[in-house]
Enzyme design. Structure first.
Site, PDB file in Angstrom:
ATOM      1  CG  ASP A 207      -1.575   2.033   6.746  1.00  0.00           C
ATOM      2  OD1 ASP A 207      -1.561   3.169   7.228  1.00  0.00           O
ATOM      3  OD2 ASP A 207      -1.938   1.809   5.571  1.00  0.00           O
TER       4      ASP A 207
ATOM      5  CG  ASP B 114      -1.789   1.186   1.347  1.00  0.00           C
ATOM      6  OD1 ASP B 114      -2.335   1.615   0.321  1.00  0.00           O
ATOM      7  OD2 ASP B 114      -1.940   1.718   2.462  1.00  0.00           O
TER       8      ASP B 114
END
Length: 943
Positions: free
Chosen positions: A872, A428
């Site tokens: 996350d 990400d």
């Protein structure tokens, strides 16, 4: 709301935001309600109507555990006995209760029971930790409208479809809600969606006008409405429905939907009706069930055990055949050849009359007797070593993040050795590679570059190129900066502001040759935005809530230079300005806000039209250089050449740039625009947004160039070095992000994923043909044209790569979310994977959580090599679960990723040590131990 916000005049944001809050009716979409896929019915404030009906909606509790109380025993036993060695010893243990066994049953069953029991206890403890985190989420509290008409706190898990809830500022939404009203008069609110799409900028949501007046608790006592909408699905960006209220039907869209796990920001409170709960919510629909992961060593061990079992079977089989022949000839004319076996009194095992049966029983006995070929202690030893390795990971001081007091955490010990075999990392961006913050670092005003800061990309370029002149320049800048920082007048660091230049700061800009241009430049930054100030009544400090971190950085930069924006009302902006003549802060200047022409991806610019205290009307505009330079007037291009040069330099340094320009409008010109703009904005045509853009485009012309800004999307510490080290280890890195393409490309350069000289292959659907079809609204034609376009672009890219083979040219592939949808289809995904395998870097922009998981699955299954996913937020959960190893970043976006991960770390840079140190040694030690067991097992208990 804290500070001065309590007394602030409530803003009617529908008058400020021209594009986001349009009330267009999408008749084509809403005609499907009640049909297949659009059959959900919600009775607002009447949840009990579902009890006796045919509706069977999910409750609002969620679960991320692998087991439940009911399934733990069968699923855990299955996990243990799908290991072929354990299954073999189970069969041997059962046979030990017969007369065939050469040893006691206890000696066979007890070791197996201890090994299986210890492993199950370990699995249970690891899953219990996940259960505790689920319980914490399900027991969060929310304000719910009870049957007596009062709002009271209850747990999230108690919510049902149709409930009315009240969400306060900075709280997470407990389910997918329909926005009914907010603390603002026109039912708007700011929503932070980091947990869903990874974006830090705030989204604007707006409820229907008909419910916007329901701003008090008591008004919901008799509120009733019926909502008919789409069934639960994974699409985060669409919602189709209608609401029957007061004998009228009103269309609903994604503009009214508040998604679970997003956060309410910059709004005192909102009221919402629960539409989807628990596992029906869109964020959970985007996730997958917790997988059962096994390491490649464990799978390889199964194959080795199969081989050893074949050897054991062969030895036992040959021995039994020979035993059968020997037994058959034991009695010869009444003489016993093997008298010591007493074949004359034997019933089965040594009976010469039943030699075939004796051979079969001998075969079974031999299988149990020779089982030292398959060491029963191997798997137990593996489990113990894995637990110890997990302890090493958890207690590694080099992966401890002191700022948040978070060490590394191996949430499962099954995959330690996989860390040493990783081939591809899928990461990400926001919150994983970056710190979720923007910093104003440089600017170009009137053709003069300001800002002494050195970006991370510039530092990296200097190191990689090894240029002495560059090093000298950097060292000179650093010494100058250190001088300024060590000065006694140096202020504390300011979030979002990393600008240092003595020519601008402390009011010195009034002495610059083009002081009037500098004044207009920072005045534009203080006015051209949609941020809202929050004034702390005790300290007088002003902070800002903005739709994007870039916008916040601009307003903070203007404040630090002397143009402090401190108040916004429905129609006015108030700022303190520095007077160039006296050098003192002017008490206040108020600008009447006439229009805001909002930024979007096609316009690539934002404008505000304001009237100053002298009655002059100005259009202030900021946007991408690709659209701004072409809008300049002939007499407004004085600084164009220098500004363009600086913009290119900033882009090369990995900075995000915007060009600033303005013009003065006469009364007639503005009145003509305003009449046309109001007419189009109040229309309900399907092409309303297009018409607004056309009207805006005509007024945003003949601008006078002021300069350009440069902000840095700050990376986490050590990210570029970490990526360099991983690349040296021949590990491929993909970035899958929900951010727009420009942002992802800039970060790609900052973190060394993209490098100077690397040719970019961009696959997207922002082409005129597709846009024309989208305006027409023919979905079948759009899908067909999009599919053909993506196929054509991939084919062209493949040909380009083939033609460049044998050269030193490297390629980076950048693809957007719309294109990715078609690239992942069955007839195209292999071609797409083949293309990516020849690219040095891959960036997927505007990716939905489902797409992230699908890409991870494609890479894992297509390459057959170990994949690692790192993220996350909740939008990364599917990707983490799909990968061979999932790494969760315990950052600022909640604990959803950590809860679904195999290992949790606090910073991306720790990935280097996790893979190249712990992964290396875990893999090497585990492999050596397995080889030692297999090659030197000369007794039933191994070496």
């Amino acid at each position: 709301m804290r500070g001065g916000r309590r007394g602030m005049i409530k803003l009617q944001f529908s008058k400020i935001y021209s594009f986001a809050c349009g009330k267009t009716i999408f008749k084509r979409e809403h005609s499907r309600i009640g049909g297949h896929g659009h059959s959900r019915v919600v009775f607002c404030n009447e949840p009990d109507r579902f009890e006796g009906g045919f509706f069977n909606y999910a409750d609002n509790s969620v679960r991320s555990t692998k087991y439940t109380v009911a399934t733990f025993l069968p699923k855990s036993l299955f996990e243990q006995f799908r290991r072929v060695a354990n299954f073999y010893f189970l069969v041997a243990g059962i046979l030990a209760f017969t007369k065939l066994t050469p040893y006691t049953a206890v000696s066979a069953i007890l070791p197996l029971s201890i090994i299986i029991g210890a492993t199950m206890v370990k699995e249970g403890i690891e899953d219990w930790r996940r259960k505790k985190q689920d319980t914490e989420v399900n027991n969060r509290r929310v304000i719910l409208l009870k049957g007596d008409g009062n709002f009271e706190y209850t747990e999230w898990k108690n919510l049902r479809v149709g409930n009315i809830v009240k969400i306060m500022k900075d709280e997470f939404f407990p389910a997918d809600l329909l926005l009914l009203s907010s603390s603002y008069e026109d039912a708007v609110c700011y929503v932070e969606t980091m947990n869903l799409d990874g974006e830090t900028n705030l989204k604007l949501k707006q409820g229907l006008d008909v419910t916007s007046s329901l701003q008090e608790d008591f008004k919901f006592r008799d509120f009733r409405a019926v909502i008919k909408c789409e069934d639960p699905n994974a699409n985060l960006y669409s919602f189709v429905g209608s609401m029957d209220f007061g004998e009228q039907k009103y269309p609903l869209s994604a503009q009214q939907l508040l998604l679970r796990d997003s956060k309410l920001r910059n709004t005192d409170y909102v009221f919402g009706a629960v539409i989807f709960t628990g596992h029906d919510t869109k964020v959970i629909q985007n996730s997958t069930d917790p997988p059962s992961k096994r390491s490649k060593i464990e799978k390889k061990m199964d194959k080795v055990i199969y081989f050893l079992f074949c050897v054991l079977f062969l030895i036992a089989f040959l021995g039994s055949i020979l035993f059968g022949f020997a037994t058959k000839g034991d009695l010869d004319n009444g003489l016993m050849k093997r008298w010591y076996l007493r074949p004359d009194s034997s019933t089965i095992f040594f009976d010469p009359k039943r030699a075939a049966a004796a051979a079969i029983f001998h075969f079974l006995t031999a299988l149990m007797l020779y089982n030292f070929f398959i060491p029963i202690s191997l798997y137990f030893s593996i489990e113990m070593v894995k637990v110890l390795q997990s302890i090493f990971i958890n207690q590694d001081i080099h992966m401890y993040y002191e700022e948040t007091d978070k060490p590394a955490l191996a949430r499962t010990s099954n995959l330690n050795e996989e860390l040493g075999q990783v081939d591809t990392i899928l990461s990400d961006k926001t919150g994983t590679l970056t710190c979720n913050s923007m910093e104003f670092i440089k600017c170009s005003v009137a053709g003069v570059a300001y800002g002494r800061g050195v970006t991370e990309v510039e530092q990296a370029m200097g190191k990689s190129n090894g240029l002495p002149i560059f090093h000298e320049h950097i060292n000179g800048l650093e010494s100058k900066l250190n001088e300024i920082r060590d000065s006694p007048d140096r202020k504390e660091p300011i979030k979002g502001f990393n600008f240092t230049d003595e020519r601008i700061m402390n009011g010195n800009w009034v002495n610059e040759p083009y002081a009037d241009v500098i004044q207009n430049f920072f005045r534009l930054l203080a006015i051209c935005h949609t941020a809202i100030p929050e004034v702390d009544e005790e300290t007088g400090k002003v902070s800002y809530e903005a739709e994007s971190p870039d916008e916040a950085a601009f307003v903070i930069a203007a404040r630090e230079v002397g143009f402090k924006f401190y108040k916004r009302t429905q129609t006015c902006l108030s700022i303190y300005e520095l007077d160039p003549a006296s050098g003192n802060e002017v008490e206040s200047r108020t600008y009447k806000l006439l229009n805001v022409l909002e930024f979007n991806s096609s316009r690539k610019r934002m404008s505000v039209i304001v009237k100053d205290e002298e009655g002059r009307i100005f259009l202030l505009c900021k946007g991408a250089d690709s659209v701004m330079f072409e809008r300049l007037a002939k007499n407004g291009r004085k600084f164009e050449e220098k500004t363009l040069e600086h913009v290119r330099e900033y882009a090369d340094a990995g900075l995000r740039t915007l060009v600033l320009a303005f013009c003065e409008l006469d009364e007639e010109e503005y009145k003509e625009f305003d009449d046309k703009f109001s007419e189009v904005k109040n229309s309900v045509a399907a092409d309303q947004e297009t018409l607004i853009e056309e009207v805006s485009d005509k007024i945003e012309r003949n601008l006078i160039l002021l300069g350009a800004t440069a902000v840095e999307d700050k990376l986490q510490n050590g990210v570029p070095d970490c990526i360099d080290k991983l690349a040296q280890a021949k590990i491929k890195i993909w970035v899958l992000t929900g951010d727009k393409m420009e942002t992802a490309i800039n970060i790609g350069f900052s973190c060394h994923l993209l490098r100077q000289g690397m040719k970019q292959i961009i696959i997207h659907l922002e082409i005129p043909e597709i846009q024309a079809l989208e305006k027409a609204g023919d979905k079948m034609a759009i899908a067909k044209a999009s599919r053909e376009s993506v196929h054509h672009q991939i084919s062209e890219a493949a040909q380009l790569l083939s033609a460049s083979r044998g050269t030193c040219q490297t390629f980076a592939l950048i693809i957007d979310g719309k294109s990715l949808t078609y690239a992942l289809e069955d007839n195209m995904k292999n071609m797409f994977l083949e293309l990516t395998s020849h690219c040095a870097s891959v960036i997927c922009c505007r990716s939905s959580p489902k797409q992230k998981a699908l890409v991870t699955r494609l890479v894992k299954s297509g390459t057959g090599k170990t994949t690692l996913a790192i993220g996350d937020g909740a939008n990364d959960v599917g990707m983490l679960q799909e990968a061979d190893v999932g790494i969760g970043i315990s950052g600022v976006e909640g604990m959803q990723a950590v809860m679904s991960s195999d290992i949790a770390i606090a910073q991306f840079r720790y990935l280097e040590r996790l893979l190249l140190v712990h992964g290396h040694w875990c893999y090497r030690r585990m492999s050596s131990m397995c080889l030692l067991f297999i090659t030197s097992c000369d007794c039933p208990w191994g070496p």
